[in-house]
Enzyme design. Structure first.
Site, short mmCIF file in Angstrom:
data_model
loop_
_atom_site.label_atom_id
_atom_site.label_comp_id
_atom_site.label_asym_id
_atom_site.label_seq_id
_atom_site.Cartn_x
_atom_site.Cartn_y
_atom_site.Cartn_z
N GLY A 13 -24.33 5.78 -114.65
CA GLY A 13 -23.48 6.87 -114.12
C GLY A 13 -24.29 7.91 -113.37
O GLY A 13 -25.51 7.81 -113.21
N VAL A 15 -24.95 11.10 -114.19
CA VAL A 15 -25.94 11.78 -115.03
C VAL A 15 -26.99 10.78 -115.50
O VAL A 15 -28.19 11.08 -115.54
CB VAL A 15 -25.25 12.48 -116.23
CG1 VAL A 15 -26.28 13.15 -117.14
CG2 VAL A 15 -24.25 13.52 -115.74
N CYS A 158 -22.27 22.33 -118.16
CA CYS A 158 -23.07 22.74 -117.00
C CYS A 158 -22.63 24.07 -116.40
O CYS A 158 -23.46 24.82 -115.86
CB CYS A 158 -23.02 21.66 -115.92
SG CYS A 158 -21.36 21.10 -115.53
N SER A 187 -20.85 17.03 -107.74
CA SER A 187 -21.59 16.09 -108.61
C SER A 187 -21.25 16.34 -110.07
O SER A 187 -21.43 15.46 -110.91
CB SER A 187 -23.10 16.20 -108.39
OG SER A 187 -23.54 17.51 -108.67
N GLY A 188 -20.75 17.53 -110.38
CA GLY A 188 -20.31 17.84 -111.74
C GLY A 188 -19.15 16.97 -112.18
O GLY A 188 -18.88 16.81 -113.37
N GLU A 210 -12.47 23.23 -118.03
CA GLU A 210 -13.73 23.93 -117.76
C GLU A 210 -13.69 25.41 -118.12
O GLU A 210 -14.68 25.97 -118.59
CB GLU A 210 -14.05 23.78 -116.25
CG GLU A 210 -15.51 23.94 -115.91
CD GLU A 210 -16.36 22.73 -116.26
OE1 GLU A 210 -15.88 21.83 -116.99
OE2 GLU A 210 -17.52 22.69 -115.83
N HIS A 251 -24.28 24.83 -109.32
CA HIS A 251 -23.13 25.65 -109.73
C HIS A 251 -23.53 27.13 -109.60
O HIS A 251 -24.53 27.56 -110.15
CB HIS A 251 -22.77 25.40 -111.20
CG HIS A 251 -22.13 24.07 -111.46
ND1 HIS A 251 -21.76 23.17 -110.48
CD2 HIS A 251 -21.77 23.49 -112.64
CE1 HIS A 251 -21.22 22.10 -111.05
NE2 HIS A 251 -21.22 22.26 -112.35
N ASN A 336 -26.64 21.80 -111.44
CA ASN A 336 -25.75 21.29 -112.50
C ASN A 336 -26.14 19.95 -113.08
O ASN A 336 -25.88 19.68 -114.26
CB ASN A 336 -24.31 21.22 -111.99
CG ASN A 336 -24.15 20.36 -110.77
OD1 ASN A 336 -24.75 20.64 -109.73
ND2 ASN A 336 -23.38 19.29 -110.87
N1 LIG Z 1 -21.89 14.94 -113.60
C1 LIG Z 1 -22.26 16.06 -114.20
O1 LIG Z 1 -22.85 16.98 -113.60
C2 LIG Z 1 -22.03 16.25 -115.67
C3 LIG Z 1 -22.48 17.44 -116.23
C4 LIG Z 1 -22.32 17.63 -117.58
C5 LIG Z 1 -21.70 16.68 -118.34
N2 LIG Z 1 -21.23 15.53 -117.80
C6 LIG Z 1 -20.64 14.54 -118.70
O2 LIG Z 1 -21.54 13.42 -118.79
C7 LIG Z 1 -20.80 12.23 -119.00
C8 LIG Z 1 -21.15 11.24 -117.89
O3 LIG Z 1 -20.78 11.82 -116.65
P1 LIG Z 1 -21.07 11.11 -115.26
O4 LIG Z 1 -20.69 12.10 -114.24
O5 LIG Z 1 -22.44 10.55 -115.27
O6 LIG Z 1 -20.00 9.90 -115.32
P2 LIG Z 1 -20.00 8.55 -114.45
O7 LIG Z 1 -20.80 8.69 -113.22
O8 LIG Z 1 -18.55 8.16 -114.33
O9 LIG Z 1 -20.74 7.48 -115.42
C9 LIG Z 1 -20.16 7.02 -116.60
C10 LIG Z 1 -21.11 6.14 -117.37
O10 LIG Z 1 -20.45 5.74 -118.60
C11 LIG Z 1 -20.51 4.33 -118.70
N3 LIG Z 1 -19.35 3.83 -119.46
C12 LIG Z 1 -18.04 3.93 -119.13
N4 LIG Z 1 -17.28 3.31 -120.08
C13 LIG Z 1 -18.15 2.83 -121.00
C14 LIG Z 1 -18.00 2.08 -122.19
N5 LIG Z 1 -16.79 1.71 -122.64
N6 LIG Z 1 -19.10 1.74 -122.90
C15 LIG Z 1 -20.33 2.11 -122.47
N7 LIG Z 1 -20.54 2.81 -121.33
C16 LIG Z 1 -19.45 3.16 -120.61
C17 LIG Z 1 -20.52 3.82 -117.28
O11 LIG Z 1 -20.98 2.48 -117.25
P3 LIG Z 1 -20.52 1.45 -116.07
O12 LIG Z 1 -21.33 1.80 -114.87
O13 LIG Z 1 -20.90 0.13 -116.65
O14 LIG Z 1 -19.06 1.63 -115.89
C18 LIG Z 1 -21.49 4.83 -116.65
O15 LIG Z 1 -22.81 4.47 -116.99
C19 LIG Z 1 -19.34 12.63 -119.04
O16 LIG Z 1 -18.97 12.80 -120.39
C20 LIG Z 1 -19.32 13.96 -118.28
O17 LIG Z 1 -18.25 14.75 -118.69
C21 LIG Z 1 -21.39 15.29 -116.46
#
Ligand SMILES: NC(=O)c1ccc[n+]([C@@H]2O[C@H](COP(=O)([O-])OP(=O)(O)OC[C@H]3O[C@@H](n4cnc5c(N)ncnc54)[C@H](OP(=O)(O)O)[C@@H]3O)[C@@H](O)[C@H]2O)c1
Length: 361
Positions: A13, A15, A158, A187-188, A210, A251, A336
């Site tokens: 993903g 992050v 974040c 990207s958040g 949020e 952010h 972020n």
């Molecule tokens: N982006 C940010 O700045 C940010 C900041 C703070 C917190 N967060 C939090 O961090 C988390 C990840 O965010 P992201 O933006 O990186 O999300 P993302 O890009 O959608 O990535 C999601 C990840 O979870 C995996 N996944 C989904 N379903 C799964 C399952 N059933 N079993 C195991 N792995 C699974 C995906 O694997 P596949 O590739 O195989 O589908 C991928 O590696 C979320 O909870 C989000 O709220 C994000």
């Protein structure tokens, strides 16, 4: 020094990619396992990512040929290969809670980027410069889970990583009321302009959940450990509005603050300039040397110019001035997905290792 073996759960993903790139050449940590959903499991990391690589730096060579494991089906195998895991999965809250607890119960510490366990009372939510003393509840959490090594520690949301660090050293002045408006990067939401074209030339005045996180999580960060749980701080009162803006990373927050004993602006700037937390005292590898940077220029900090200050791990502050209704207003900025997500979690893991909560198997 022998490195700690590290797994990244959700490594494909947005992050997760940050984790993989921060682990490249990390002085203490060796990327050992990448895990994700069944969609990615069995593929090499390079194949599983396909066209999804979203960072400006290239995919680390060490990760490309690693075969992605199944985060849910291979828990035992993963837990036996690593000293701890980072978690950044996009799943339902209850599923994340169960998954992270399963790793902890397999004696594998979990340093999580997810919000699922932020309100579990014996799970520490820690910004190393703000509340490192909360790690003490890990002993109580281990008793509840029946583990000797395993536990869960989380980082906060974040959105608040820009303004809470600036407010933290000012609490001695009786910080009473805070109004904050955040301007948050796409990207958040795990998105880029390619995957979210609706964000070009647009502002979306809604980010689900949020504002509640921005108002409530600081009170856990400023809480105290009592009888094996974190008891929230009772003040300040915080009100927040969170907007999604057309920015890739970074952010920003516009902050208004009222104090019982109003400091002078000179005092505030001096406190920010001199503030050091546990991460600086221990000189952790990912810690910024100067945590809080104040900019005197009237048009700084700017997102594009300043988000990478000290590798994206510092917090930038500017435009401090008196307000007509509150005592002061100012602007804050943090990266972020670095300070606010993967970088903050890597720093937390460094603190956990330095303080003896994570050991090598
Ligand atoms: N982006 C940010 O700045 C940010 C900041 C703070 C917190 N967060 C939090 O961090 C988390 C990840 O965010 P992201 O933006 O990186 O999300 P993302 O890009 O959608 O990535 C999601 C990840 O979870 C995996 N996944 C989904 N379903 C799964 C399952 N059933 N079993 C195991 N792995 C699974 C995906 O694997 P596949 O590739 O195989 O589908 C991928 O590696 C979320 O909870 C989000 O709220 C994000």
């Amino acid at each position: 020094m022998e490195k700690y073996k590290v797994g990244v759960i959700g490594g494909t993903g947005m992050v997760g990619q940050r984790f993989i790139s921060l682990l490249e050449n990390h002085p203490w940590f060796q990327l050992t396992v990448i895990a994700a959903s069944s969609r990615s499991a069995g593929k090499t990391y390079e194949e599983a990512i396909g066209s999804r690589w979203a960072l400006e730096t290239p995919m680390p060579e060490e990760a490309k040929k690693m075969v992605v494991m199944n985060a849910e089906a291979d828990i035992e195998a993963i837990a036996s290969q690593v000293d701890f895991v980072f978690s950044a999965v996009d799943m339902k809250k209850e599923e994340i809670q169960a998954l992270e607890e399963a790793y902890a119960k397999h004696e594998c510490p979990v340093v999580s980027n997810n919000s699922a366990h932020r309100w579990t009372a014996d799970v520490p939510m820690v910004v190393p410069e703000i509340n490192p003393e909360h790690l003490a509840v890990i002993a109580d959490q281990r008793r509840r889970l029946g583990t000797s090594r395993g536990f869960i520690a989380v980082k906060s949301n974040c959105s608040l990583q820009s303004y809470v660090p600036a407010l933290h050293p000012l609490r001695d002045f009786g910080l009473e009321q805070v109004l904050v408006c955040t301007y948050q990067a796409i990207s958040g939401a795990g998105k880029t302009f390619e995957t979210w074209p609706d964000m070009v030339d647009n502002v979306i005045p809604y980010i689900g959940g949020e504002e509640e996180k921005s108002e409530q999580e600081p009170l856990k960060l400023w809480g105290r450990v009592e009888n094996g749980v974190i008891v929230n701080a009772g003040s300040p009162a915080i009100t927040a509005q969170c907007l999604r803006v057309p920015v890739s990373n970074g952010h920003m927050a516009a902050v208004f603050a009222r104090f019982q004993n109003k400091p002078t602006m000179e005092e505030m700037k001096e406190i920010w300039a001199n503030y050091k937390g546990r991460a600086q005292e221990l000189a952790l590898p990912s810690a910024p040397k100067q945590f809080l940077h104040y900019f005197e220029e009237p048009d700084r900090p700017q997102t594009r110019l300043d988000r990478m200050t000290e590798g994206g791990m510092a917090v930038c502050i500017g435009r401090l001035r008196p307000d007509t209704q509150y005592d002061y207003k100012f602007v804050c900025l943090s990266h972020n997905t670095l300070r606010g997500a993967a970088g903050g979690a890597v720093l937390l893991a460094e603190l956990l290792c330095a303080e003896g909560y994570i050991s090598r198997r």
